[in-house]
Design a protein around this motif. Structure first.
Motif, PDB file in Angstrom:
ATOM      1  N   PRO A  45       5.066  -5.348  -5.341  1.00 34.81           N
ATOM      2  CA  PRO A  45       5.083  -6.381  -4.279  1.00 34.81           C
ATOM      3  C   PRO A  45       3.725  -7.124  -4.040  1.00 34.81           C
ATOM      4  O   PRO A  45       4.645  -8.435  -3.392  1.00 34.81           O
ATOM      5  N   TYR A  46       3.034  -7.455  -4.206  1.00 32.45           N
ATOM      6  CA  TYR A  46       1.576  -8.160  -4.178  1.00 32.45           C
ATOM      7  C   TYR A  46       2.366  -9.678  -5.202  1.00 32.45           C
ATOM      8  O   TYR A  46       1.814 -10.183  -4.509  1.00 32.45           O
ATOM      9  N   LEU A  47       2.934  -9.241  -6.290  1.00 32.82           N
ATOM     10  CA  LEU A  47       3.026 -10.692  -7.722  1.00 32.82           C
ATOM     11  C   LEU A  47       3.931 -11.206  -6.523  1.00 32.82           C
ATOM     12  O   LEU A  47       3.678 -12.488  -6.739  1.00 32.82           O
ATOM     13  N   VAL A  78       0.877  -1.106  -0.361  1.00 33.23           N
ATOM     14  CA  VAL A  78       0.453  -0.039   0.205  1.00 33.23           C
ATOM     15  C   VAL A  78       0.888   1.774  -0.076  1.00 33.23           C
ATOM     16  O   VAL A  78       1.981   1.851   0.940  1.00 33.23           O
ATOM     17  N   SER A  79       0.971   2.056  -0.957  1.00 38.05           N
ATOM     18  CA  SER A  79       1.839   3.223  -0.779  1.00 38.05           C
ATOM     19  C   SER A  79       1.278   4.460   0.216  1.00 38.05           C
ATOM     20  O   SER A  79      -0.239   4.153   0.224  1.00 38.05           O
ATOM     21  N   GLU A  80       2.100   5.744  -0.186  1.00 37.32           N
ATOM     22  CA  GLU A  80       1.650   6.825   0.784  1.00 37.32           C
ATOM     23  C   GLU A  80      -0.608   6.878   0.175  1.00 37.32           C
ATOM     24  O   GLU A  80      -0.796   7.809   0.840  1.00 37.32           O
ATOM     25  N   THR A 110       0.181   0.585 -10.263  1.00 37.26           N
ATOM     26  CA  THR A 110      -0.756  -0.279  -8.998  1.00 37.26           C
ATOM     27  C   THR A 110      -1.774  -0.418  -9.698  1.00 37.26           C
ATOM     28  O   THR A 110      -2.855  -0.627 -10.894  1.00 37.26           O
ATOM     29  N   VAL A 111      -2.704  -0.993  -8.776  1.00 30.74           N
ATOM     30  CA  VAL A 111      -3.923  -2.201  -9.162  1.00 30.74           C
ATOM     31  C   VAL A 111      -4.542  -0.697  -9.941  1.00 30.74           C
ATOM     32  O   VAL A 111      -6.077  -0.297 -10.536  1.00 30.74           O
ATOM     33  N   GLN A 112      -4.609   0.668  -9.541  1.00 27.09           N
ATOM     34  CA  GLN A 112      -5.468   2.182  -9.359  1.00 27.09           C
ATOM     35  C   GLN A 112      -5.473   2.361 -11.051  1.00 27.09           C
ATOM     36  O   GLN A 112      -5.974   2.747 -11.548  1.00 27.09           O
ATOM     37  N   SER A 113      -4.137   2.400 -11.066  1.00 27.23           N
ATOM     38  CA  SER A 113      -3.499   2.631 -12.834  1.00 27.23           C
ATOM     39  C   SER A 113      -3.795   1.912 -13.883  1.00 27.23           C
ATOM     40  O   SER A 113      -4.506   1.902 -14.602  1.00 27.23           O
ATOM     41  N   ILE A 121       0.317 -11.068 -15.529  1.00 30.76           N
ATOM     42  CA  ILE A 121       0.559  -9.663 -14.853  1.00 30.76           C
ATOM     43  C   ILE A 121       1.271  -9.363 -14.821  1.00 30.76           C
ATOM     44  O   ILE A 121       1.859  -8.116 -15.334  1.00 30.76           O
ATOM     45  N   GLU A 122       2.593 -10.037 -14.814  1.00 33.48           N
ATOM     46  CA  GLU A 122       4.317  -9.697 -15.145  1.00 33.48           C
ATOM     47  C   GLU A 122       4.283  -9.228 -16.519  1.00 33.48           C
ATOM     48  O   GLU A 122       5.090  -8.690 -16.527  1.00 33.48           O
TER      49      GLU A 122
END
Ligand code: 1PX
Length: 214
Positions: free
Chosen positions: A31-33, A21-23, A78-81, A64-65
């Motif tokens: 890191p998730y992968l 989780v970023s700021e 990021t998942v958001q982007s 995903i990689e």
């Protein structure tokens, strides 16, 4: 236990999830992968009966990689982007799998659902009695989460594999983070981070109505 298990500690895996989780409260993909790859290595140590599960996880991690190594890699930081980019460019099959069967969004969703199971399973392990059965914790948490998305044949195969799991204390020691008590303490520290990653992703997917992607 397969060779290599003794050099492996689950602590590193859980640390990867703490770095997700970023700021800005975004979920970082790398890191998730890394966390999932560590979990797969751990699963492989538990025996070949689990290989059909680890193979599927590896396939999804690699999809995903590949996006992370493509020309569009920064869109998948990021998942958001990722969600923003794929939706804006019509790269997600929303009704049925057709033009984009392996979009980042649908692939990530499968891992996200599995993370929900992991969260419940680790909590079950952490709070379980000393001599409780890991197989029972595993099947109860699986039935309450991931199983809802799996066809009968997968649920059946998973149920058979769970029977091969050792008792709770042996399982906790297999994690190579010290005694069973130390493993429980580490789970207590790591779980809030996993829950946070899950929660942020769940909210994002709900907001974009992506929770049922085919
Ligand atoms: C400790 C025992 C681990 C038991 C693992 C429990 C989860 C069982 C999952 C069974 C998945 C079977 C394989 C096939 C799945 C796919 O059909 C299905 C749907 O995909 P599709 O839409 O592309 O068709 N795939 C999925 O749901 C993704 C499953 C990913 C599972 C990853 C599980 C990794 C488990 C790592 C365990 C580590 C335990 C750590 C404890 C400290």
């Amino acid at each position: 236990m397969a060779a290599g298990a003794e050099t492996f500690s689950l602590r590193e895996v859980l640390v990867a999830f703490t770095a997700c989780v970023s700021e800005q409260r975004e979920v970082r993909v790398d890191p998730y992968l890394a966390g999932w790859k560590g979990l797969v290595r751990f699963l492989n140590c538990l025996g070949t009966i689990f290989s059909f599960i680890s193979k599927d996880a590896v396939t999804k991690i690699e999809i995903i990689e590949n996006y992370r190594n493509s020309d569009q890699q920064e869109k998948y930081l990021t998942v958001q982007s990722m969600v923003e980019y794929e939706l804006a460019n019509d790269l997600v099959d929303l009704q049925k799998r057709s033009k984009h069967p392996d979009s980042g969004c649908r692939t990530f969703l499968r891992l996200h659902r599995a993370l929900h199971w992991l969260q419940m399973f680790l909590e079950g392990l952490r709070t379980g009695e000393d001599n409780s059965k890991t197989s029972v914790i595993c099947s109860e948490t699986y039935n309450a989460s991931l199983a809802n998305y799996h066809p009968w044949i997968i649920r059946k195969a998973a149920g058979v594999a769970f029977c091969a799991l050792p008792t709770r204390n042996t399982f906790l020691e297999t994690m190579n983070v010290g005694t069973a008590e130390e493993a429980v303490a580490m789970l207590g520290e790591a779980l809030p981070y996993i829950c946070e990653v899950y929660k942020i992703t769940e909210e994002l997917y709900a907001q974009h109505k992506l929770l049922d992607l085919p």
